[in-house]
Design a protein around this motif. Structure first.
Motif, short mmCIF file in Angstrom:
data_model
loop_
_atom_site.label_atom_id
_atom_site.label_comp_id
_atom_site.label_asym_id
_atom_site.label_seq_id
_atom_site.Cartn_x
_atom_site.Cartn_y
_atom_site.Cartn_z
N LEU A 249 0.82 -1.21 0.00
CA LEU A 249 0.00 0.00 0.00
C LEU A 249 0.86 1.26 0.00
O LEU A 249 0.56 2.23 -0.71
CB LEU A 249 -0.93 -0.01 1.22
CG LEU A 249 -2.06 -1.05 1.20
CD1 LEU A 249 -2.78 -1.07 2.54
CD2 LEU A 249 -3.04 -0.78 0.06
N ALA A 250 1.93 1.26 0.79
CA ALA A 250 2.83 2.43 0.81
C ALA A 250 3.50 2.62 -0.55
O ALA A 250 3.68 3.75 -1.01
CB ALA A 250 3.88 2.27 1.91
N LEU A 251 3.86 1.51 -1.20
CA LEU A 251 4.47 1.60 -2.53
C LEU A 251 3.50 2.21 -3.53
O LEU A 251 3.87 3.07 -4.34
CB LEU A 251 4.92 0.22 -2.99
CG LEU A 251 5.71 0.18 -4.30
CD1 LEU A 251 7.10 0.75 -4.10
CD2 LEU A 251 5.80 -1.26 -4.83
N VAL A 252 2.24 1.78 -3.48
CA VAL A 252 1.23 2.32 -4.39
C VAL A 252 1.00 3.81 -4.13
O VAL A 252 0.85 4.61 -5.07
CB VAL A 252 -0.08 1.53 -4.25
CG1 VAL A 252 -1.21 2.22 -5.01
CG2 VAL A 252 0.10 0.12 -4.77
N ALA A 253 0.98 4.20 -2.85
CA ALA A 253 0.82 5.63 -2.54
C ALA A 253 1.95 6.44 -3.15
O ALA A 253 1.72 7.52 -3.70
CB ALA A 253 0.78 5.82 -1.02
N GLY A 254 3.17 5.93 -3.05
CA GLY A 254 4.30 6.62 -3.67
C GLY A 254 4.20 6.66 -5.18
O GLY A 254 4.55 7.66 -5.82
N GLN A 255 3.71 5.57 -5.77
CA GLN A 255 3.54 5.54 -7.23
C GLN A 255 2.54 6.61 -7.67
O GLN A 255 2.76 7.29 -8.69
CB GLN A 255 3.06 4.16 -7.66
CG GLN A 255 4.14 3.09 -7.57
CD GLN A 255 3.58 1.70 -7.86
OE1 GLN A 255 2.40 1.43 -7.61
NE2 GLN A 255 4.41 0.83 -8.36
N LEU A 256 1.44 6.74 -6.94
CA LEU A 256 0.45 7.76 -7.29
C LEU A 256 1.04 9.16 -7.11
O LEU A 256 0.82 10.05 -7.94
CB LEU A 256 -0.80 7.60 -6.44
CG LEU A 256 -1.63 6.33 -6.69
CD1 LEU A 256 -2.77 6.24 -5.69
CD2 LEU A 256 -2.16 6.32 -8.12
N GLY A 257 1.79 9.36 -6.01
CA GLY A 257 2.44 10.65 -5.81
C GLY A 257 3.46 10.95 -6.89
O GLY A 257 3.56 12.08 -7.38
N GLY A 258 4.22 9.92 -7.29
CA GLY A 258 5.19 10.12 -8.36
C GLY A 258 4.52 10.43 -9.69
O GLY A 258 4.99 11.28 -10.46
N ALA A 259 3.41 9.73 -9.97
CA ALA A 259 2.66 10.02 -11.20
C ALA A 259 2.14 11.45 -11.20
O ALA A 259 2.13 12.13 -12.23
CB ALA A 259 1.52 9.03 -11.34
N LEU A 260 1.71 11.91 -10.03
CA LEU A 260 1.21 13.28 -9.91
C LEU A 260 2.32 14.28 -10.22
O LEU A 260 2.11 15.27 -10.94
CB LEU A 260 0.67 13.50 -8.50
CG LEU A 260 -0.12 14.79 -8.25
CD1 LEU A 260 -1.43 14.74 -9.01
CD2 LEU A 260 -0.37 14.96 -6.76
N LEU A 261 3.52 14.03 -9.70
CA LEU A 261 4.66 14.91 -9.97
C LEU A 261 5.02 14.91 -11.45
O LEU A 261 5.29 15.97 -12.04
CB LEU A 261 5.86 14.49 -9.13
CG LEU A 261 5.78 14.77 -7.63
CD1 LEU A 261 6.98 14.16 -6.92
CD2 LEU A 261 5.72 16.27 -7.37
#
Length: 320
Positions: A249-261
């Motif tokens: 779940l933490a990895l997916v949260a980072g993926q979404l944040g990275g996609a946003l950036l």
């Protein structure tokens, strides 16, 4: 701290997916991005083993650990998700593939933690863990609102779910190898099993035959291997500390944040998208909720009773 490290690795994972996809597209075959990614990662890990005596010591310790043969197959999960995404995303679209992958990863995380395959041990199916998994899938679904949807082929959706399950197994097995020896040994085993699979699939797909590909000159397109090493290392930190589900779940949260950036910073990108931001924050919340039951069990556990060596004139005794 472990969740923070894994979340940062998720940002790296978003960048890795972008560069691998662009490299494969510009080189003329989708699997070439995966080939460069795994060969680059294997090369970096190999150089690390040659340069660091502690890495070689870890491999020696791994030989003595005598783990079951299936514990060394974690890299297959990484190879599976890289290859599946290359072929499924163009058909299903990023949104459906991502939701199906996260659903499979959440289900796999619950199962793997319950079975005790990871070094953290067995984690029961508490309400908090199940609620965290469901909230994570809902958060990713929210983040994908407005994204284009391709052909909804049931078989491909199930393959994407299987890819998520494979990633959960990869995280658990690599952490198991690492716990038996060292983190360096865990990374060696990961890339040693994943790279041959990627090369075989690329050969079967014709990516390694015929006219040579047109390799682009942009250096950043070849950083997938470096990012992959960082991601695997972060997973080896997260899984022993918080389990497979919360790490995923933490990895997916980072993926979404990275996609946003990436959407906001890359030229021609769609810019800041509020559903993605909300999805990233909700997925982080899901990782925290999934740990509530686990924290209560640790707090309620009785103090461990240990034997105190017998002293002259006292006799042995047990103390809290």
């Amino acid at each position: 701290m472990a969740l923070s490290v894994v979340t940062l690795a998720g940002v790296a994972s978003a960048a890795q997916g972008t560069v691998n996809a662009e490299l494969g597209e510009r080189a003329g075959n989708a699997t070439l991005g995966a080939v460069v990614n795994n060969l680059g990662g294997a090369l970096l890990v190999g150089l690390g083993v040659l340069a660091l005596p502690s890495a070689r010591t870890g491999l020696v310790a791994l030989r003595r650990a005598r783990l079951p043969w299936w514990a060394y197959l974690g890299g297959f999960g990484g190879a599976a998700i890289v290859l599946l995404s290359a072929y499924i995303v163009p058909v299903l679209g990023v949104a459906v593939f991502t939701i199906a992958q996260v659903a499979g990863g959440s289900l796999g995380g619950l199962a793997v933690d319950r079975a005790g395959l990871a070094p953290v041990g067995r984690l029961a199916l508490t309400r908090g863990r199940v609620a965290g998994a469901l909230l994570g899938v809902a958060a990713v679904t929210l983040a994908q609102l407005g994204q284009p949807v391709g052909d909804l082929a049931l078989g491909l959706v199930l393959l994407a779910v299987a890819g998520g399950l494979a990633v959960a197994l990869q995280s658990a097995l690599n952490a198991r190898v690492s716990a038996a020896s060292s983190a360096a040994a865990g990374m060696v085993v990961n890339f040693a099993t994943a790279t041959p699979v990627v090369l075989l699939v690329a050969a079967l797909a014709g990516a390694l035959a015929g006219p040579g590909p047109t390799w682009p000159d942009d250096w950043y397109l070849y950083t997938g291997g470096l990012l992959g090493v960082a991601i695997v290392a972060a997973l080896l930190v997260g899984v022993p500390a918080v389990g497979v589900l919360r790490t995923g779940l933490a990895l997916v949260a980072g993926q979404l944040g990275g996609a946003l950036l990436l959407d906001a910073l890359l030229p021609g990108g769609p810019g800041l998208r509020l559903p993605v931001l909300a999805g990233a924050l909700l997925t982080l919340l899901a990782a925290l909720i999934a740990g509530r039951g686990q924290a209560r069990r640790k707090a309620a556990a009785p103090p461990e009773r240990v034997a105190v060596p017998e002293q002259p004139g006292t006799g042995g005794r047990l103390v809290g």
